[in-house]
Scaffold this motif. Structure first.
Motif, short mmCIF file in Angstrom:
data_model
loop_
_atom_site.label_atom_id
_atom_site.label_comp_id
_atom_site.label_asym_id
_atom_site.label_seq_id
_atom_site.Cartn_x
_atom_site.Cartn_y
_atom_site.Cartn_z
N VAL A 275 21.54 36.28 -0.76
CA VAL A 275 22.99 36.48 -0.70
C VAL A 275 23.70 35.27 -1.28
CG1 VAL A 275 24.96 36.86 0.83
CG2 VAL A 275 22.77 37.98 1.32
N ALA A 276 23.23 34.07 -0.94
CA ALA A 276 23.87 32.85 -1.44
C ALA A 276 23.83 32.79 -2.97
CB ALA A 276 23.20 31.62 -0.84
N GLU A 277 22.71 33.16 -3.57
CA GLU A 277 22.60 33.12 -5.03
C GLU A 277 23.55 34.13 -5.68
OE1 GLU A 277 21.04 30.88 -6.85
OE2 GLU A 277 20.56 29.94 -4.92
N ARG A 278 23.67 35.29 -5.07
CA ARG A 278 24.60 36.29 -5.59
C ARG A 278 26.03 35.76 -5.55
NH1 ARG A 278 25.87 41.84 -6.02
NH2 ARG A 278 27.82 42.39 -5.01
N VAL A 279 26.38 35.10 -4.47
CA VAL A 279 27.74 34.56 -4.33
C VAL A 279 27.98 33.46 -5.36
CG1 VAL A 279 29.27 33.29 -2.79
CG2 VAL A 279 27.92 35.20 -1.91
N LYS A 280 27.02 32.56 -5.53
CA LYS A 280 27.21 31.45 -6.46
C LYS A 280 27.32 31.94 -7.90
CE LYS A 280 23.80 29.05 -4.66
NZ LYS A 280 22.82 27.97 -4.37
N ALA A 281 26.75 33.10 -8.20
CA ALA A 281 26.85 33.65 -9.56
C ALA A 281 28.20 34.30 -9.83
CB ALA A 281 25.73 34.68 -9.78
N GLN A 282 29.01 34.48 -8.79
CA GLN A 282 30.32 35.10 -8.94
C GLN A 282 31.30 34.13 -9.59
OE1 GLN A 282 31.93 38.13 -8.12
NE2 GLN A 282 33.71 37.13 -9.04
N PRO A 283 31.92 34.50 -10.72
CA PRO A 283 32.93 33.62 -11.34
C PRO A 283 34.15 33.48 -10.43
CG PRO A 283 32.22 35.37 -12.84
CD PRO A 283 31.71 35.73 -11.50
N LEU A 284 34.93 32.42 -10.65
CA LEU A 284 36.16 32.20 -9.88
C LEU A 284 37.21 31.67 -10.84
CD1 LEU A 284 37.45 32.35 -7.10
CD2 LEU A 284 36.75 29.98 -6.72
N ASP A 285 38.12 32.54 -11.27
CA ASP A 285 39.16 32.19 -12.24
C ASP A 285 40.30 31.47 -11.52
OD1 ASP A 285 41.45 32.41 -14.06
OD2 ASP A 285 40.15 33.73 -15.23
N ASP A 286 40.73 30.34 -12.07
CA ASP A 286 41.79 29.56 -11.42
C ASP A 286 43.11 29.60 -12.19
OD1 ASP A 286 41.24 28.03 -13.64
OD2 ASP A 286 41.00 26.14 -12.56
N ALA A 287 43.25 30.55 -13.11
CA ALA A 287 44.45 30.59 -13.95
C ALA A 287 45.73 30.74 -13.13
CB ALA A 287 44.35 31.74 -14.96
#
Length: 736
Positions: A275-287
């Motif tokens: 689960v942790a690896e799946r979460v870390k692979a999720q992008p997070l846009d800060d625009a």
């Protein structure tokens, strides 16, 4: 039309002017990166002696016996102990040459001893905690605060400018270099056909890139960031004052630069690796986000995005609101337009402020007299609609409005499936694909309540959480609920927080206290028993202690929050402390007024006192201006005390928090602490580290009615008073 003609048509500058403009941008980018690097070096240079001292402080406590742990037990330590070398620091301070002069220590052993000591020192350096303490302003720490001041005051645009500068170098640098043959006839003469063709292509790329950078405002962003970094250094006093106001920003930056983020497993809520690896692979846009996140906060936002329907159960003070806003901002960058937040009325104003401060989206307060206009504006233009849990049922949102995320703050208020607010939350969860439930107290009295929240998100998951798994303890639940539940604790992820000191203040009943208590026991009035120590203010031992604690805080210029469950107790405290005390904040005070009281308390110079009903002040208010907490009596719900303390001991707190709980040794206070201990342990076992439970042999619940009846009966026996009916345990001494 040729590439050269299209360039002239766009800029009127020709190839030379076009490349000149591109080079100017690249020069601005390089200048900013150099300025930023110097500012970072200044921080790291100030940090080095503090880290070295922290390592020394740690190693002086490590006995030489620990050297065996890192050497497989092969080292002979007797000669060291005989020579008085008792710590790892002492070993490091003794050169290998001097070590081999000891009897029984040869060159090889001396080298092995030093190597083992160095391994421990390296581990100590990796885990060294650097704390900025406003009460310990030594020159070394002041130098670090001054260095951080430059970067903090450069603002959130600095990170955007740095990212833009790096991206500009990668995208614009190569075509500018490749375009050189097109800048003069003699360069074209010496370039081959392939290089001339590449030069024409490069001019086209530059012509396409420059308008994009114009749209991003890069030409203004980069030099402004450089100007911010080149401002004169602040004085020590100025930097410390700024730190007190913006401590969370300083600590966020320090954690990033000094690699002081918590251990990976703690920051990831001890989730299973998959689960942790799946979460870390999720992008997070800060625009659309205007603040930086701590590492664990970015992970929390990614968890909400990757898992889509989740409960974020972080402990009080870790920034659940900003994590929700970060997830919303990411979805807005991906095309989402409408977002809905439901929260208790007490935190609605706080949500509006946080949205305005943390992102670029519009906030619409769909509550109160202007709710119809705010709802229409939200439906028409999008943004974040914020309403209360009790008003959510009346929210008339057309089915065609695409709500990209539904956020419920203080979601444990929707734990009763029969209540209207709970049914409404469940309905909205059913019509929204992405749901984020926020709660620092996933269960208060019954562990089964947590199943209700899970049922709103993933009803199918409830079949996987059976009583048999619960019976073997909290670890059995961890893998079952990892898809929906993430929790981190302050002690695991906020290493910079000053300590919180709990002091139980035992005060004997005065004669008037004793008489009031006996009357309450005889009447079977549990709530009157709990506040009997304040029934006669002139003779109250607890009130005298409140005044003493407030006086000590005043002498030291510290702010104080006084919590009680009862409004008449707060009135008695107000009478002792005088009219200058702020508040009280009670359930009857409108949310906007509550926030105004807190703002006035925070803005007051030096010492100030805020009075608050614990069930009102423990929810939705940020009280980190206070460093002294007084709890007038123990609470039936252990989580309520934890929440109240968490309102002061949270990210942004810069001083040690002193918590004074006023207790009487004979009577209801002592019995409550004994009986309620099991509830606190239950919460720790099953919820504190992403754990759920439905039932367990040791999870014996104590409901408020049964608790009241049990204590009243025991006190009647002890005091030999007559029987009588037990009064309503919900009485708060003057209303909610």
């Amino acid at each position: 039309m040729t590439t050269r003609e299209s360039v002239r048509d766009r800029t009127g500058l020709g190839p030379k002017g076009l490349v000149r403009e591109a080079r100017a941008l690249l020069d601005s980018a390089a200048t900013l990166l150099d300025d930023h690097r110097r500012a970072l070096d200044e921080v790291l240079g100030a940090l080095a002696p503090l880290r070295a001292q922290a390592v020394k402080d740690a190693l002086v406590e490590v006995p030489v016996a620990r050297l065996r742990d890192v050497s497989g037990g092969r080292l002979r330590l007797g000669p060291l102990e005989d020579a008085g070398i008792g710590t790892v620091l002492h070993v490091l301070d003794t050169t290998p040459y001097r070590l081999q002069l000891l009897p029984g220590v040869g060159p090889q052993t001396a080298a092995q001893l030093h190597a083992a000591a160095r391994r421990i020192a390296d581990a100590a350096e990796r885990s060294a905690s650097i704390r900025l303490d406003v009460d310990a302003r030594d020159p070394a720490t002041t130098a670090l605060v001054v260095a951080l001041h430059r970067l903090v005051n450069a603002g959130p645009e600095l990170s955007r400018a740095e990212a833009a500068a790096r991206e500009l170098g990668e995208r614009l640098g190569p075509p500018v270099a490749d375009a050189r043959p097109a800048l003069s006839w003699w360069r074209r003469s010496f370039a081959g056909r392939r290089r001339r063709g590449r030069a024409r292509e490069a001019l086209g790329e530059i012509a396409a890139l420059l308008p994009a950078e114009d749209a991003r405002g890069t030409a203004l962003l980069l030099p402004q960031a450089s100007v911010d970094l080149l401002r004169p250094a602040a004085s020590g006093a100025e930097a410390w004052l700024d730190f007190e106001v913006r401590a969370a920003e300083y600590h966020t930056l320090l954690a990033e630069l000094a690699a002081l983020e918590p251990e990976r497993e703690a920051a990831e809520g001890f989730l299973p690796a998959g689960v942790a690896e799946r979460v870390k692979a999720q992008p997070l846009d800060d625009a659309h986000r205007t603040v930086s996140l701590r590492g664990y906060q970015a992970f929390g936002a990614r968890f909400a995005l990757a898992q889509e329907r989740v409960i974020l159960g972080d402990e009080m003070g870790l920034g659940k609101t900003v994590q929700a806003i970060a997830a919303i901002a990411h979805l807005r960058a991906g095309g989402g337009t409408h977002f809905l937040v439901a929260c208790p009325a007490s935190v609605l104003v706080n949500w509006l402020r946080e949205i305005e401060a943390r992102c670029t989206l519009a906030a619409h307060p769909v509550h109160g007299p202007g709710r119809a206009a705010a709802l229409a504006a939200w439906i028409g233009s999008g943004g974040i609609a914020v309403t209360t849990l009790d008003s959510l049922y009346a929210l008339d949102v057309p089915s065609g409005v695409p709500v990209a995320m539904f956020v419920v703050d203080e979601a444990h208020y929707a734990k009763n499936p029969e209540a209207r607010r709970s049914r409404t939350v469940a309905a909205w969860c059913g019509r929204t694909a992405r749901v984020l439930l926020l709660t620092g107290t996933p269960m208060e009295n019954r562990v089964a309540e947590f199943r209700v929240l899970v049922g709103y998100l993933r009803p199918e998951l409830l079949t996987e959480i059976g009583p048999d798994e619960a019976a073997v303890g909290p670890r059995a639940f961890r893998s079952a609920i990892a898809r929906v539940y993430l929790r981190r604790n302050q002690r695991d992820v906020l290493a910079e927080l000053p300590e919180v000191v709990h002091v139980d203040e035992w005060e004997e009943f005065s004669p008037s206290d004793e008489a009031a208590y006996r009357r309450a026991v005889a009447e079977g009035n549990f709530m009157a028993m709990r506040r009997a120590a304040y029934a006669v203010p002139a003779g109250s031992a607890k009130l005298r202690r409140v005044a003493e604690l407030a006086g000590e805080a005043a002498e030291n210029g510290l702010k104080v929050v006084v919590f009680s469950y009862f409004r008449d107790v707060l009135a008695a405290v107000h009478g002792v402390l005088g009219p200058d005390a702020h508040g009280p904040v009670t359930g009857a005070v409108p949310a906007a007024r509550r926030q105004a009281l807190v703002d006035a308390f925070t803005a007051a110079p030096g010492h100030a006192v805020l009075l608050a009903q614990i069930q009102a002040g423990a929810s939705g208010l940020n009280l980190q201006a206070a460093s002294v907490v007084i709890l007038c009596e123990p609470q039936v719900k252990p989580a309520l005390e934890a929440q109240a303390v968490g309102r002061t001991h949270r990210m942004g707190q810069v001083r040690r928090v002193q918590v004074h709980r006023l207790l009487t040794p004979a009577g209801v206070d002592r019995r409550m602490l004994e009986i309620l201990g099991v509830k606190a342990r239950l919460f720790d076992d099953y919820a504190r580290r992403s754990d759920l439970a439905e039932a367990a042999p040791e999870a014996v619940d104590v409901a408020e009615q049964s608790l009241a009846r049990r204590i009243v009966e025991e006190e009647r026996v002890r005091l030999e008073t007559g029987p009588g009916a037990v009064a309503d345990p919900e009485d708060t001494g003057g209303g909610p």
